[in-house]
Design an enzyme around this catalytic site. Structure first.
Site, short mmCIF file in Angstrom:
data_model
loop_
_atom_site.label_atom_id
_atom_site.label_comp_id
_atom_site.label_asym_id
_atom_site.label_seq_id
_atom_site.Cartn_x
_atom_site.Cartn_y
_atom_site.Cartn_z
CG HIS A 22 28.17 47.52 -0.84
ND1 HIS A 22 29.38 47.07 -0.36
CD2 HIS A 22 28.46 48.55 -1.67
CE1 HIS A 22 30.36 47.81 -0.87
NE2 HIS A 22 29.82 48.70 -1.68
CG ASP B 254 32.75 47.88 -6.71
OD1 ASP B 254 31.93 48.27 -7.54
OD2 ASP B 254 33.07 48.53 -5.68
#
Length: 309
Positions: free
Chosen positions: A124, A161
């Protein structure tokens, strides 16, 4: 041979009470990889990445800002999900160092593949922004290292993910030499990852999955979209952003994978890598917040990596 890389400093990245991205994640992973089936697993300690190495994926100003904001005591809140503790900067540099070592060992032929069991996770983290538990983008740092130091023409990052790797997408949006492929649940944090997000050179491949989807949907996404795109791209190295939070036990999402699904995907990537890039695969831990689900999934992933000859 498979190389497992970690470092005790990664336990010293502290978070708020009840936070899902906690040091116990690595303890659960270590316990799983300390059992008899992993007796032959080669192990190494992650070096400390230089700030220059990290700044291949981030800006120098951003790296310096993370160092400057790291407290001497207590916690500093970057956003509602992401914290800095006194050990966070060292942990993040060791996590980045793990993927640098993994790329070195794989590209220099000393190991066929490598798995980096480190935290904080990275996918992220954008070029100029920490978010979503992530400080430095480990997969992106690995890809930049392979490209800039070893001169690789094409690197692929496959991110399974359950959350979309907005940071990796941000870093490589305009880069034709890196193919970023992602399966992820939508709608879910951080809200990016639509199929229409393809990058300036059509090297961003997003395959959103819906809440409740199981391993069959994941395998179909891989068979129909992800694996063919990787095959066509012909990478010199494949990097895996290996999050295990799509497991059915995970508290932060609503997909229903099991450990066999992660083993299947690992085996498919290894088959592609054997054909395209001499089997060269580097994997780095991302999410996975149920300790049992994380441990069994990561163990299946590593056991499959160890099948390489």
């Amino acid at each position: 041979m498979t190389l497992y890389i970690t470092h005790p400093a990664c336990l010293e990245h502290r978070v708020t009470a009840g936070h899902p991205e906690r040091p116990d994640r690595l303890r659960a992973l270590e316990a799983a990889l300390s059992t008899a089936p992993f007796a032959s697993l080669q192990r190494a300690s992650a070096p400390r990445a230089s700030e220059d190495a990290v700044a291949r994926a981030h800006s120098q100003a951003y790296v310096e800002a993370i160092a400057r904001r790291t407290p001497q005591e207590g916690l500093v809140q970057i956003d509602s999900d992401t914290t800095l503790s006194p050990g966070s900067y060292e942990a993040a540099l060791r996590a980045a160092g793990s993927v640098l070592l993994a790329v070195d060992e794989v590209l220099q032929g000393r190991t066929r593949n490598a798995f980096c069991g480190v935290r904080p996770p990275g996918h992220h983290a954008e070029r100029e922004k920490a978010m979503g538990f992530c400080l430095f983008n480990n997969a992106a740092i690995a890809a930049c290292h392979a490209r800039d130091i070893y001169g690789l023409d094409r690197v692929c990052i496959f991110d399974w993910d359950v959350h979309h790797g907005n940071g990796t997408q941000d870093i490589f949006w305009s880069n034709a030499s890196v193919l970023y492929c992602s399966t992820h649940e939508m709608p879910l944090y951080p809200g990016t990852g639509a199929r229409s997000e393809r990058g300036e050179h059509d090297t961003i491949v997003n395959v959103p999955l819906a809440a409740g989807d199981d391993g069959a949907a994941f395998r179909e996404a891989c068979d129909v979209v992800i694996l063919p795109r990787i095959s066509d791209f012909k990478p010199d190295l494949i990097i895996l952003s290996a999050g295990f939070d799509a497991h059915w036990r995970d508290p932060l999402a609503s997909l229903n994978f099991n450990e066999d699904d992660f083993a299947w995907a690992t085996r498919e990537i290894m088959t592609l890598a054997a054909r395209l890039c001499d089997g060269r695969v580097v994997s780095v831990l991302e999410g996975g917040y149920d300790l049992e689900g994380l441990a069994c999934s990561a163990a299946s992933h590593v056991a499959t990596l160890m099948e390489a000859t």
